[in-house]
Scaffold this motif. Structure first.
Motif, PDB file in Angstrom:
ATOM      1  N   VAL A 223       0.838  -1.207   0.000  1.00  0.00           N
ATOM      2  CA  VAL A 223       0.000   0.000   0.000  1.00  0.00           C
ATOM      3  C   VAL A 223       0.871   1.256   0.000  1.00  0.00           C
ATOM      4  CG1 VAL A 223      -1.678   1.336   1.340  1.00  0.00           C
ATOM      5  CG2 VAL A 223      -1.942  -1.145   1.116  1.00  0.00           C
ATOM      6  N   PHE A 224       1.887   1.275   0.853  1.00  0.00           N
ATOM      7  CA  PHE A 224       2.712   2.481   0.984  1.00  0.00           C
ATOM      8  C   PHE A 224       3.459   2.799  -0.306  1.00  0.00           C
ATOM      9  CE2 PHE A 224       6.885   4.386   2.007  1.00  0.00           C
ATOM     10  CZ  PHE A 224       6.454   5.584   2.531  1.00  0.00           C
ATOM     11  N   TYR A 225       4.100   1.798  -0.892  1.00  0.00           N
ATOM     12  CA  TYR A 225       4.904   2.054  -2.086  1.00  0.00           C
ATOM     13  C   TYR A 225       4.062   2.090  -3.365  1.00  0.00           C
ATOM     14  CZ  TYR A 225       8.953   1.149   0.868  1.00  0.00           C
ATOM     15  OH  TYR A 225       9.893   1.206   1.869  1.00  0.00           O
ATOM     16  N   GLY A 226       2.912   1.421  -3.361  1.00  0.00           N
ATOM     17  CA  GLY A 226       2.114   1.353  -4.583  1.00  0.00           C
ATOM     18  C   GLY A 226       1.090   2.447  -4.740  1.00  0.00           C
ATOM     19  N   LEU A 227       0.555   2.955  -3.618  1.00  0.00           N
ATOM     20  CA  LEU A 227      -0.528   3.933  -3.698  1.00  0.00           C
ATOM     21  C   LEU A 227      -0.162   5.200  -4.460  1.00  0.00           C
ATOM     22  CD1 LEU A 227      -3.450   4.349  -2.864  1.00  0.00           C
ATOM     23  CD2 LEU A 227      -2.660   5.292  -0.690  1.00  0.00           C
ATOM     24  N   PRO A 228       1.045   5.773  -4.301  1.00  0.00           N
ATOM     25  CA  PRO A 228       1.357   6.995  -5.052  1.00  0.00           C
ATOM     26  C   PRO A 228       1.375   6.798  -6.571  1.00  0.00           C
ATOM     27  CG  PRO A 228       2.890   6.716  -3.220  1.00  0.00           C
ATOM     28  CD  PRO A 228       2.130   5.446  -3.358  1.00  0.00           C
ATOM     29  N   TRP A 229       1.548   5.567  -7.046  1.00  0.00           N
ATOM     30  CA  TRP A 229       1.653   5.321  -8.480  1.00  0.00           C
ATOM     31  C   TRP A 229       0.300   5.083  -9.137  1.00  0.00           C
ATOM     32  CZ3 TRP A 229       6.115   6.250 -10.914  1.00  0.00           C
ATOM     33  CH2 TRP A 229       7.276   6.280 -10.150  1.00  0.00           C
ATOM     34  N   LEU A 230      -0.754   4.920  -8.332  1.00  0.00           N
ATOM     35  CA  LEU A 230      -2.075   4.709  -8.907  1.00  0.00           C
ATOM     36  C   LEU A 230      -2.564   5.986  -9.585  1.00  0.00           C
ATOM     37  CD1 LEU A 230      -3.951   2.627  -6.179  1.00  0.00           C
ATOM     38  CD2 LEU A 230      -2.903   1.808  -8.285  1.00  0.00           C
ATOM     39  N   GLN A 231      -3.215   5.812 -10.726  1.00  0.00           N
ATOM     40  CA  GLN A 231      -3.761   6.939 -11.474  1.00  0.00           C
ATOM     41  C   GLN A 231      -5.285   6.881 -11.472  1.00  0.00           C
ATOM     42  OE1 GLN A 231      -1.708   9.496 -13.341  1.00  0.00           O
ATOM     43  NE2 GLN A 231      -0.504   8.636 -11.664  1.00  0.00           N
TER      44      GLN A 231
ATOM     45  N   LEU B  20      -3.183  12.037  -3.463  1.00  0.00           N
ATOM     46  CA  LEU B  20      -2.171  13.102  -3.467  1.00  0.00           C
ATOM     47  C   LEU B  20      -2.568  14.201  -2.492  1.00  0.00           C
ATOM     48  CD1 LEU B  20       0.371  14.404  -4.742  1.00  0.00           C
ATOM     49  CD2 LEU B  20      -1.154  15.433  -6.448  1.00  0.00           C
ATOM     50  N   LEU B  21      -1.654  14.515  -1.575  1.00  0.00           N
ATOM     51  CA  LEU B  21      -1.803  15.672  -0.693  1.00  0.00           C
ATOM     52  C   LEU B  21      -0.995  16.811  -1.317  1.00  0.00           C
ATOM     53  CD1 LEU B  21      -1.207  13.713   2.616  1.00  0.00           C
ATOM     54  CD2 LEU B  21      -3.363  14.743   1.984  1.00  0.00           C
ATOM     55  N   ASP B  22      -1.618  17.522  -2.227  1.00  0.00           N
ATOM     56  CA  ASP B  22      -0.906  18.536  -3.010  1.00  0.00           C
ATOM     57  C   ASP B  22      -0.701  19.792  -2.163  1.00  0.00           C
ATOM     58  OD1 ASP B  22       0.122  20.245  -4.908  1.00  0.00           O
ATOM     59  OD2 ASP B  22      -1.116  19.412  -6.509  1.00  0.00           O
ATOM     60  N   ILE B  23       0.531  20.003  -1.732  1.00  0.00           N
ATOM     61  CA  ILE B  23       0.848  21.139  -0.877  1.00  0.00           C
ATOM     62  C   ILE B  23       0.769  22.453  -1.653  1.00  0.00           C
ATOM     63  CG2 ILE B  23       2.605  22.179   0.597  1.00  0.00           C
ATOM     64  CD1 ILE B  23       1.376  19.658   1.744  1.00  0.00           C
TER      65      ILE B  23
ATOM     66  N   TYR C 228      -6.364  15.026  -3.021  1.00  0.00           N
ATOM     67  CA  TYR C 228      -7.050  14.213  -4.016  1.00  0.00           C
ATOM     68  C   TYR C 228      -7.125  12.782  -3.517  1.00  0.00           C
ATOM     69  CZ  TYR C 228      -6.137  18.179  -7.103  1.00  0.00           C
ATOM     70  OH  TYR C 228      -6.090  19.435  -7.658  1.00  0.00           O
ATOM     71  N   LEU C 229      -8.335  12.276  -3.354  1.00  0.00           N
ATOM     72  CA  LEU C 229      -8.579  10.919  -2.886  1.00  0.00           C
ATOM     73  C   LEU C 229      -9.478  10.229  -3.904  1.00  0.00           C
ATOM     74  CD1 LEU C 229      -8.265   8.756  -0.694  1.00  0.00           C
ATOM     75  CD2 LEU C 229     -10.217   9.761   0.485  1.00  0.00           C
ATOM     76  N   PHE C 230      -8.847   9.648  -4.920  1.00  0.00           N
ATOM     77  CA  PHE C 230      -9.559   9.035  -6.027  1.00  0.00           C
ATOM     78  C   PHE C 230     -10.534  10.065  -6.618  1.00  0.00           C
ATOM     79  CE2 PHE C 230      -7.853   5.520  -3.633  1.00  0.00           C
ATOM     80  CZ  PHE C 230      -7.373   4.688  -4.632  1.00  0.00           C
ATOM     81  N   GLY C 231     -11.860   9.876  -6.497  1.00  0.00           N
ATOM     82  CA  GLY C 231     -12.791  10.823  -7.104  1.00  0.00           C
ATOM     83  C   GLY C 231     -13.118  12.022  -6.245  1.00  0.00           C
TER      84      GLY C 231
ATOM     85  N   GLY D 250       6.362  11.415  -2.491  1.00  0.00           N
ATOM     86  CA  GLY D 250       5.413  11.238  -3.582  1.00  0.00           C
ATOM     87  C   GLY D 250       3.972  11.349  -3.164  1.00  0.00           C
ATOM     88  N   TYR D 251       3.690  11.327  -1.867  1.00  0.00           N
ATOM     89  CA  TYR D 251       2.329  11.566  -1.395  1.00  0.00           C
ATOM     90  C   TYR D 251       1.985  13.058  -1.380  1.00  0.00           C
ATOM     91  CZ  TYR D 251       1.477   6.755   0.082  1.00  0.00           C
ATOM     92  OH  TYR D 251       1.266   5.404   0.095  1.00  0.00           O
TER      93      TYR D 251
END
Length: 469
Positions: A54-62, A70-73, A79-82, A179-180
């Protein structure tokens, strides 16, 4: 009602008190955990794989052409999926933190420090680093001999290999962490082109070095001296909490003996005093001395002791997960229905349901209106005019148009633009003026600004005040 007792109660006793002088400046002895296999070891590695995938794979999901999580600073967006969550939605973050706290209380009351032993990042990364260390330097005795040897070509090569692997893994961990907060695909591109920004470079280095230092060097010292959970966990324990416990009534007195020998005829207990339970412990404690705050409930000593009992042809579970108030499986399961667990469970489920309902019914846009503080009202030839600032946030990822309407006062109308357009996830701040016939009503009147999304028909209203002479 009489409850059958198939197993004796394991007495939970404190460590024996003995007078000894410990220097505050004494160097801490290094712990060399021994490799072990068994039921709890397998569960531990299952949790390591699950959490790290989960930790290493979640940032690569589109999702929808962007990073799914994505916690866009830079843009102040989550952004949490939809879903797109804004800083105004801190309620959801607060609810999530409360849920985590209540969940921790619940799991601790039921089964002690399972979080520490199976899911805590410190324990997880320490186990991963230990696996790398074993693959390069060998198991416990080999590592002890290597550290005791003088520096030479072989020792230098092994140490450099180990630390190179550790640093490489730490760099990947730091990159995944950053990457998060920064789109990871752009981050990797900037890294390969040596164009990382200042803050990205700082946090990448900081988290990488923190992983390298905590999992490679500090290890159990973090659990013993830095983690507050180890200190206040006892407040959440009771006689029904599952803990790793040694059956002293069956195991004492300890003593060495031949394999398969009848120890009871010699006045001995089941414990052969092999100390393997101590050797496999990642924090270096002796569970036979009773419950200690350093114990992280990983269960590795149970696997080690059961393996020894099997070789000696003795019954298993000399060390096991047990509760002081439970004597068999039926009694143990009945303790799950005690008031503390029921209250924690109810709060946990209710808050998860509340948070889920709130996220599913979160409005697609937010509206706020603020009066112009420079002027109370203005008298014109057409009536009484009030000025406002309308703040609208488009919480969707598509362009949207909105229809504005003022209600709550006879003849009230919007003198400025009545249609507003916002780009995806855009926040719009526009001036707005309201006009009402003169002499209609006097003083301050409560009004509402109703905003309707033209594509979906969703309506959001906000209250304000209209002043007249």
């Amino acid at each position: 009602m009489t409850v059958s007792r198939s197993k004796p109660v394991i007495p939970i006793v404190a460590a024996p008190a003995s007078e000894q002088t410990i220097s505050l400046y004494q160097k801490t002895s290094k712990v060399y955990p021994r490799s072990v296999s068994g039921y709890f070891k397998n569960w531990r590695w299952f949790m390591i794989w699950a959490t790290q995938l989960v930790f290493y794979g979640l940032p690569w999901l589109q999702y929808g052409g962007r990073q799914a999580f994505l916690l866009d600073i830079d843009t102040h967006r989550f952004y949490l999926f939809g879903l797109v969550i804004f800083p105004q939605d801190l309620f959801y973050l607060a609810m999530l933190l409360i849920i985590c706290a209540v969940g921790l209380f619940l799991f601790t009351a039921v089964a002690g420090r399972l979080w520490c032993g199976f899911s805590c990042p410190q324990s997880v990364y320490t186990e991963i680093f230990l696996w790398m260390e074993r693959r390069i330097e060998g198991d416990r005795l080999a590592r002890q001999k290597l550290d005791a040897q003088p520096w030479g070509l072989r020792k230098t090569g092994l140490k450099l290999s180990k630390h190179s692997v550790w640093l490489g893994f730490s760099l990947i961990t730091g990159l995944s962490f950053v990457g998060y907060f920064t789109p990871i695909r752009e981050l990797v591109t900037d890294l390969t082109q040596w164009q990382l920004g200042g803050w990205s470079c700082f946090w990448l280095g900081f988290y990488s070095l923190a992983t390298y230092g905590n999992a490679g060097f500090l290890r159990e010292q973090v659990c013993k001296h830095m983690c507050p959970y180890a200190r206040f966990q006892s407040a959440m324990f009771d006689n029904h909490t599952l803990i790793v416990a040694y059956d002293s009534a069956r195991g004492e007195p300890r003593g060495h003996r031949a394999k398969g020998q009848d120890y009871q005829s010699q006045g001995l207990g089941a414990c052969i005093d092999c100390s393997i339970c101590v050797q496999v412990c990642p924090v270096g404690i002796d569970i036979r001395n009773g419950l200690q705050y350093e114990c992280i409930s990983c269960g590795l000593c149970i696997d080690a002791c059961n393996d020894v009992m099997d070789k000696m042809h003795y019954p298993r579970d000399l060390i096991r997960f047990s509760a002081a108030g439970a004597t068999d499986q039926h009694a143990l399961s009945s303790h799950l229905l005690r008031p503390r667990v029921l209250i924690y469970s109810s709060l946990f489920v209710l808050m998860i349901a509340w948070l889920g309902y709130g996220l599913l019914h979160k409005p697609d846009f937010k509206v706020d209106i603020m009066r112009d503080r420079n002027i109370l009202y203005r008298e014109t030839s057409q009536g009484i005019e009030n000025a406002y600032q309308l703040h609208l946030t488009n919480a969707t990822e598509h362009r949207e148009s909105y229809q504005l309407r003022a209600i709550g006062l006879d003849g009230l109308q919007i003198e400025s633009e009545q249609t507003l357009t916002a780009q995806p996830t855009e926040e719009v701040l526009v001036p707005m003026s309201l006009l009402a016939p003169a002499g209609n009503q006097r003083g301050s009147q409560r009004i509402q600004i109703e905003v309707t999304a033209l594509s979906s028909g969703e309506k959001v209203s906000t209250d304000s005040t209209f002043y007249q002479p």
